[in-house]
Write an enzyme that holds these catalytic residues in place. Structure first.
Site, short mmCIF file in Angstrom:
data_model
loop_
_atom_site.label_atom_id
_atom_site.label_comp_id
_atom_site.label_asym_id
_atom_site.label_seq_id
_atom_site.Cartn_x
_atom_site.Cartn_y
_atom_site.Cartn_z
CB CYS A 49 -0.83 0.02 1.34
SG CYS A 49 -1.95 1.57 1.55
CB CYS A 52 0.87 1.23 4.80
SG CYS A 52 -0.76 0.45 5.03
CG HIS A 113 -4.19 -1.22 4.61
ND1 HIS A 113 -3.78 -0.21 3.46
CD2 HIS A 113 -4.95 -2.27 3.88
CE1 HIS A 113 -4.08 -0.87 2.44
NE2 HIS A 113 -4.78 -2.04 2.54
CG ASN A 153 -13.63 9.09 -4.72
OD1 ASN A 153 -14.82 9.60 -4.75
ND2 ASN A 153 -12.77 9.19 -5.98
CB SER A 161 -6.55 3.67 -6.88
OG SER A 161 -6.33 4.85 -6.07
CG HIS A 164 -4.15 3.30 3.91
ND1 HIS A 164 -3.34 2.64 4.60
CD2 HIS A 164 -4.19 4.66 4.84
CE1 HIS A 164 -2.96 3.27 5.91
NE2 HIS A 164 -3.50 4.36 6.00
CG HIS A 166 -6.87 7.91 0.85
ND1 HIS A 166 -7.52 6.57 0.69
CD2 HIS A 166 -6.86 8.59 -0.04
CE1 HIS A 166 -7.47 6.57 -0.75
NE2 HIS A 166 -7.35 7.64 -1.25
CD GLN A 168 -8.00 11.96 -4.26
OE1 GLN A 168 -7.34 12.44 -5.10
NE2 GLN A 168 -8.56 10.88 -4.83
ZN LIG Z 1 -2.49 1.17 3.58
#
Ligand SMILES: [Zn+2]
Ligand SMILES: [Zn+2]
Ligand SMILES: [Zn+2]
Length: 347
Positions: A49, A52, A113, A153, A161, A164, A166, A168
């Site tokens: 990843c 990570c 993760h 997303n 994609s 993990h 997160h 934007q």
């Molecule tokens: Zn990750």
């Protein structure tokens, strides 16, 4: 049939557009694609990843061994902060372009993760909210930035994609179309009535209750009257605020609570890690006063009737107008009946 079970159009005053509602159609047989259930992440650390802690990203940078939130400039940014050359004058007024500047950042919510907002604790989500607010302040200080769009997303169905946790943050030197349309809608309402559109709308929804999913002291979550996506939701601050940095500590805790409860109900709806695009709409940074602007979060999830059946925006929706089958009131009822205890508790 109740009147709301007949086909009708609903007006979205925020975007000043109509939605076609066809609740009687949910009875039709389904012979389309059956999507894969979104896989549930079980490993806390994935050596492959790029988000990570401690891992190398494709661009060559190495993530620090972060233990809370972590942000960086996107290695493959859609927008660049350097001033771009003015395009040559167009050969035709029908072939117009304009230069753009922007900043694309990635913000990791947590080093683990396997987590999602739904499975993070309220204090962990509060740290993310503080990070959003700090990023907002830092970016807003750049004098050429006109809009800051924070969005997440979630899930492969939404094109994410990487699983993990997160989001934007895309900031631009112009106001993008959606917030521009909502600026026009809110300004029009303020000009005509002298009042804030979303303050008024929230009052109406709270009086009626049929589309409210849940509330806490500072936020209300509801399926909007004009929802397009089957389980679309709107989280609205009950105090008139224009942007994240204006929220008090109590309001930030309440926003963490609202995000936790909303995403938990979503996951429990079909017992899956529920995919969606979520993002905040805030006042533009164009130097003007924006008394019309009222902070809110949109959740746009694609799932329709199960963890494996999604809604498509095709045909009449691409060529005519958005259309939905399940009535917003029925969707709100389904979400109200979902537990706020996650089906997959964290150890
Ligand atoms: Zn990750
Ligand atoms: Zn307001
Ligand atoms: Zn909005």
């Amino acid at each position: 049939m109740e009147s709301s079970q007949h086909p009708h159009r609903r007006w979205n005053p925020l975007r000043q557009a109509w939605i076609l509602v066809s609740p009687h159609r949910t009875q039709r047989p389904w012979q389309g694609e059956v999507a894969q259930k979104s896989p549930t992440q079980t490993v806390a650390y994935d050596p492959q990843c790029y988000l990570c802690p401690g891992n190398a990203r494709a661009g060559g940078a190495v993530n620090p061994d972060y233990d809370s939130v972590y942000s960086f400039v996107n290695d493959y940014a859609a927008l660049l902060p350097a001033a771009q050359p003015e395009p040559a004058p167009p050969d035709s007024p029908l072939l117009v372009s304009a230069p753009v500047r922007g900043l694309c950042k990635v913000l990791c919510f947590h080093p683990d993760h396997s987590l999602t907002l739904a499975r993070m604790t309220r204090p962990e989500i509060r740290r993310v909210i503080d990070a959003w607010s700090a990023e907002y302040d830092e970016t807003a200080a750049l004098d050429w930035i006109r809009y800051i769009q924070i969005f997440e997303n979630r899930g492969a169905l939404m094109g994410a994609s990487n699983p993990h946790p997160h989001c934007q943050i895309w900031s631009t030197d112009y106001v993008p179309d959606e917030p521009a349309a909502e600026t026009a809608g809110q300004r029009d309402y303020l000009d005509r009535t002298g009042r804030c559109l979303l303050c008024e709308y929230l009052g109406q929804e709270r009086a009626e209750q049929s589309r409210v999913i849940f509330e806490n002291d500072h936020f209300s979550a509801l399926v909007p009257w004009w929802a397009v996506w089957p389980f679309e939701a709107l989280i609205v601050s009950r105090t008139h605020r224009a942007s994240l940095p204006q929220f008090t500590a109590d309001e930030r805790d309440a926003l963490a609570d609202a995000l936790k409860r909303m995403t938990t109900r979503y996951d429990n709806l079909f017992e899956t890690s529920f995919p969606y695009t979520m993002g905040f709409h805030q006042a533009p940074l164009d130097g003007a006063d924006h008394p019309e602007w009222h902070f809110h979060a949109h959740f746009y999830p694609p799932l329709l009737r199960s963890a494996t059946i999604r809604k498509y925006m095709v045909g009449f929706e691409m060529l005519g107008m958005p259309q939905r089958d399940i009535a917003p009131e029925s969707a709100a009822e389904r979400l109200r009946s979902c537990s706020e205890k996650h089906f997959w508790p964290r150890e």
